[in-house]
Write a protein that holds these residues in place. Structure first.
Motif, short mmCIF file in Angstrom:
data_model
loop_
_atom_site.label_atom_id
_atom_site.label_comp_id
_atom_site.label_asym_id
_atom_site.label_seq_id
_atom_site.Cartn_x
_atom_site.Cartn_y
_atom_site.Cartn_z
N PRO A 188 81.35 20.18 138.39
CA PRO A 188 82.20 19.58 137.73
C PRO A 188 81.99 18.09 136.95
CG PRO A 188 82.95 18.82 140.08
CD PRO A 188 81.36 19.84 139.33
N LEU A 189 83.07 17.82 135.89
CA LEU A 189 82.44 16.63 134.86
C LEU A 189 81.99 15.30 135.53
CD1 LEU A 189 82.02 15.91 131.82
CD2 LEU A 189 84.18 15.18 132.06
N ARG A 190 82.93 15.35 136.41
CA ARG A 190 82.68 14.09 137.59
C ARG A 190 81.23 13.43 138.32
NH1 ARG A 190 82.36 15.07 142.65
NH2 ARG A 190 84.23 16.91 143.53
N VAL A 191 80.30 15.15 137.97
CA VAL A 191 79.41 14.78 138.96
C VAL A 191 78.37 14.09 137.87
CG1 VAL A 191 77.56 15.92 140.16
CG2 VAL A 191 79.84 16.80 140.42
N LEU A 193 79.86 11.78 135.15
CA LEU A 193 80.40 10.87 134.93
C LEU A 193 79.63 10.12 135.69
CD1 LEU A 193 83.38 11.34 133.70
CD2 LEU A 193 81.94 10.96 132.20
N ASP A 194 79.24 10.33 137.34
CA ASP A 194 78.95 9.80 138.14
C ASP A 194 77.36 9.12 137.81
OD1 ASP A 194 81.16 9.79 139.54
OD2 ASP A 194 80.71 11.55 141.41
N GLN A 197 77.48 7.08 135.33
CA GLN A 197 77.73 5.24 135.28
C GLN A 197 77.02 4.48 136.05
OE1 GLN A 197 82.05 6.26 137.20
NE2 GLN A 197 82.59 7.38 135.25
N LEU A 235 81.20 15.88 125.00
CA LEU A 235 81.14 14.34 125.85
C LEU A 235 80.22 13.37 125.59
CD1 LEU A 235 81.57 12.85 129.22
CD2 LEU A 235 79.54 14.15 129.75
N ARG A 239 82.58 9.54 124.30
CA ARG A 239 81.66 8.54 125.07
C ARG A 239 80.63 7.56 124.29
NH1 ARG A 239 83.93 8.10 130.88
NH2 ARG A 239 85.34 9.36 131.48
#
Length: 304
Positions: A188-191, A193-194, A197, A235, A239
């Protein structure tokens, strides 16, 4: 008849496993025990053998002819160079396990610089040349990059345990060379993004057929419209992330390598970023067409 059919199937399976053993392990494995200069000279001779990587080479030539990039008179040279590129690419798996950083300094010319180690960025490359030593160089430059890697559930591995074992170890090599875990392309995209970040980098090989991804965009490649993945490009634009392209070439006369690292300007729109990125692939293929590994997949990139 049934017994004969089963025996024929076993013989065919044994031939396939024997070919995979030779082409993926034994011949490339010579790089682990021979000085590279001698090994590359031997590979140049082996690359003349028509049976070596036969299926892959025939598919590549058919794809290049389909796109009008291969004249019949050039077929023999193309086939020899494609076999040589495959040998070098597979040999790097063994070289990476048996050679230290000094090998990279002696045999690889580097042009350009990676971003600052604490700069979140997307690092992009293509299935062109042989990229293993770029991974090592990125780690030495302080990159903490996680490469996006497809799972090993492809039908191509079905019934081919020798190839599967090679593919699994090749993925492990990526983690070893980068010093970071790989990310599954289905994550998933959150991985992603983590990682960003945490001021790390995401590394991706961008030129995959659009039928393997959920979202694609149209680009011009070799003078015709083609479909390429767009999720990471979106993405990067949203960003305003730095995007860096790196290419890893092979001198097919000497066996020396080069890494070209190019930061791209920030783009406000996905089509502009896609045109910039795939313009680099376009130029690389035009300069050294036999270094592109995906000629055999041509029908999946370009619309008919």
């Amino acid at each position: 008849m049934g017994g004969d059919g089963r025996w024929d199937a076993r013989r065919h399976a044994l031939r396939v496993q024997g070919r995979d053993l030779l082409q993926l392990w034994l011949l490339p494995g010579l790089a682990a025990v021979l000085p590279w200069r001698w090994c590359f000279a031997l590979y140049r001779r082996l690359a003349r053998w028509p049976w070596l990587y036969r299926a892959e080479v025939e598919a590549a030539l058919a794809g290049a002819q389909l796109r009008g990039w291969l004249a019949p008179a050039e077929a023999a040279r193309w086939a020899t160079e494609r076999r040589l590129v495959s040998l070098v690419d597979h040999a790097d798996f063994f070289l990476s396990r048996t050679r230290g950083d000094g090998w990279l300094r002696r045999h690889v010319e580097v042009r350009g610089q990676w971003p600052a180690p604490d700069q979140p960025a997307i690092l992009c490359t293509f299935h062109w040349g042989a990229g293993t030593w770029a991974l090592r160089h990125a780690r030495l430059a302080g990159m903490r990059a996680h490469m996006l890697v497809a799972g090993l559930d492809s039908p191509a591995y079905r019934g081919r345990p020798v190839m599967f074992a090679y593919g699994r170890r090749r993925v492990a090599m990526i983690s070893r060379e980068l010093g970071q875990s790989t990310l599954d392309t289905s994550a998933p995209l959150r991985v992603l993004l983590d990682c960003l970040q945490q001021r790390q980098q995401v590394m991706v090989v961008l030129d995959v057929p659009a039928d393997e991804v959920s979202a694609s965009c149209e680009v011009q490649l070799l003078g015709a419209p083609a479909r390429m993945p767009r999720a990471l490009l979106r993405l990067a634009v949203q960003r305003q992330l730095p995007v860096v392209v790196f290419l890893c070439g092979i001198d097919l006369a000497t066996g020396r390598r080069w890494i070209d690292i190019q930061p791209l300007p920030l783009h406000d729109e996905v089509p502009a970023l896609a045109a910039d990125l795939f313009g680099r692939l376009d130029a690389a293929i035009r300069a050294h067409p036999t270094l592109w590994h995906f000629w055999g997949q041509a029908a999946r990139f370009w619309r008919s």
